[in-house]
Scaffold this motif. Structure first.
Motif, PDB file in Angstrom:
ATOM      1  N   UNK A  79       0.838  -1.207   0.000  1.00 63.14           N
ATOM      2  CA  UNK A  79       0.000   0.000   0.000  1.00 63.14           C
ATOM      3  C   UNK A  79       0.873   1.257   0.000  1.00 63.14           C
ATOM      4  N   UNK A  80       1.928   1.233   0.802  1.00 60.76           N
ATOM      5  CA  UNK A  80       2.856   2.374   0.847  1.00 60.76           C
ATOM      6  C   UNK A  80       3.541   2.549  -0.505  1.00 60.76           C
ATOM      7  N   UNK A  81       3.968   1.441  -1.100  1.00 60.42           N
ATOM      8  CA  UNK A  81       4.625   1.462  -2.410  1.00 60.42           C
ATOM      9  C   UNK A  81       3.701   2.026  -3.482  1.00 60.42           C
ATOM     10  N   UNK A  82       2.400   1.784  -3.329  1.00 57.63           N
ATOM     11  CA  UNK A  82       1.403   2.251  -4.301  1.00 57.63           C
ATOM     12  C   UNK A  82       0.907   3.659  -4.015  1.00 57.63           C
ATOM     13  N   UNK A  83       1.515   4.329  -3.020  1.00 58.04           N
ATOM     14  CA  UNK A  83       1.130   5.703  -2.705  1.00 58.04           C
ATOM     15  C   UNK A  83      -0.185   5.815  -1.959  1.00 58.04           C
TER      16      UNK A  83
END
Length: 289
Positions: free
Chosen positions: A159-163
């Motif tokens: 989720x963090x990687x996907x912004x």
């Protein structure tokens, strides 16, 4: 109906057959077992041998990776604005089931066109592919539930990687069955439910899950947490020998009977680049209002 996850750029099945598949994950090529690839293939060909990693099954169960080229501990692939960490695991998996992109696209379209706040419950949520897709599509809130602490941690990273770090995503490490029961008691409701239950599994406290024995009860419980204006329920299964029609019948008898709406079902597949074949990758059932 057969639906294809055929719009990947960072992933493809180069070839498949003889019980294996040859895949490209961005710039990493892996060779893994696949019980559905029963047709013949020239696995002695150089391309099947010139791989980064080859997972060998053991006759005693499980298996091991043989890495022929150096690869990073993990790397990322992207799909329609989403990004995911990929990492070969001890159980042959990589942390992502790319065929599920066919379901992601469908749910993203449903959520984005709803024109109202949508609250989503994702059960057996694994590393969060569907969680990210729902949140990215504009879901007001996504509740991500999985019994594995490690998978939930991986989902947070995706989720963090996907912004999506600032989006409202609630992560729960719990037995999905017990969590739904508690949500009923709390009176919590959801406009959309996604579930990808395993054929067989164990909860964090040793609870045993068997798909054929428990699915009916889970669907009955889940119907009680659907809101008064539900959008959809998506059920995915990799249980061998289970027909899409059986899933459709269950949704009709349990969800449609309670909420009305319509049901569809079918197979999910991935295109195989060589020979223009399709690799079957499980089944789905969709209920929508």
């Amino acid at each position: 109906m057969l639906i294809l996850a055929d719009d990947w750029k960072d992933y493809e099945i180069i070839d498949a057959g003889n019980g294996e598949k040859l895949e490209r994950w961005k710039n990493i090529v892996l060779r893994r077992p696949d019980p559905q690839a029963i047709w013949p293939a020239d696995t002695d060909n150089v391309k099947w041998k010139d791989v980064h990693g080859h997972y060998h099954r053991s006759s005693k169960g499980g298996g091991t990776w043989e890495f022929k080229k150096k690869i990073p501990e993990r790397w990322t692939i992207s799909y329609k604005g989403l990004s995911f960490y990929i990492k070969p695991t001890a159980f042959k998996h990589t942390g992502l089931f790319p065929e599920q992109a066919a379901n992601w696209s469908w749910m993203m379209d449903k959520i984005s066109k709803a024109n109202r706040p949508i609250k989503v419950l994702n059960l057996f949520a694994y590393t969060g592919g569907a969680t990210c897709a729902a949140s990215y599509a504009g879901a007001e809130e996504v509740c991500h539930v999985d019994a594995s602490k490690g998978m939930v941690a991986w989902a947070k990273e995706n989720a963090e990687l996907s912004g999506l770090s600032n989006n409202k995503i609630r992560y729960i490490v719990d037995d999905c069955f017990k969590f739904v029961q508690r949500e009923i008691r709390r009176g919590n409701k959801y406009d959309a439910v996604i579930m990808d239950p395993p054929s067989y599994g164990r909860g964090p406290n040793g609870e045993i899950w068997k798909f054929e024995e428990e699915l009916t009860n889970l669907l009955k419980l889940t119907s009680q947490v659907l809101s008064d204006e539900p959008l959809f329920l998506l059920l995915n299964s990799y249980t061998t020998g289970l027909s899409p029609t059986a899933i459709e019948n269950m949704l009709k008898l349990i969800i449609v009977k309670d909420k009305q709406g319509s049901v569809s079902s079918g197979e999910i597949g991935l295109p195989v680049k060589k020979e223009n074949l399709i690799l079957p990758c499980g089944i789905y059932g969709r209920w929508e209002k």
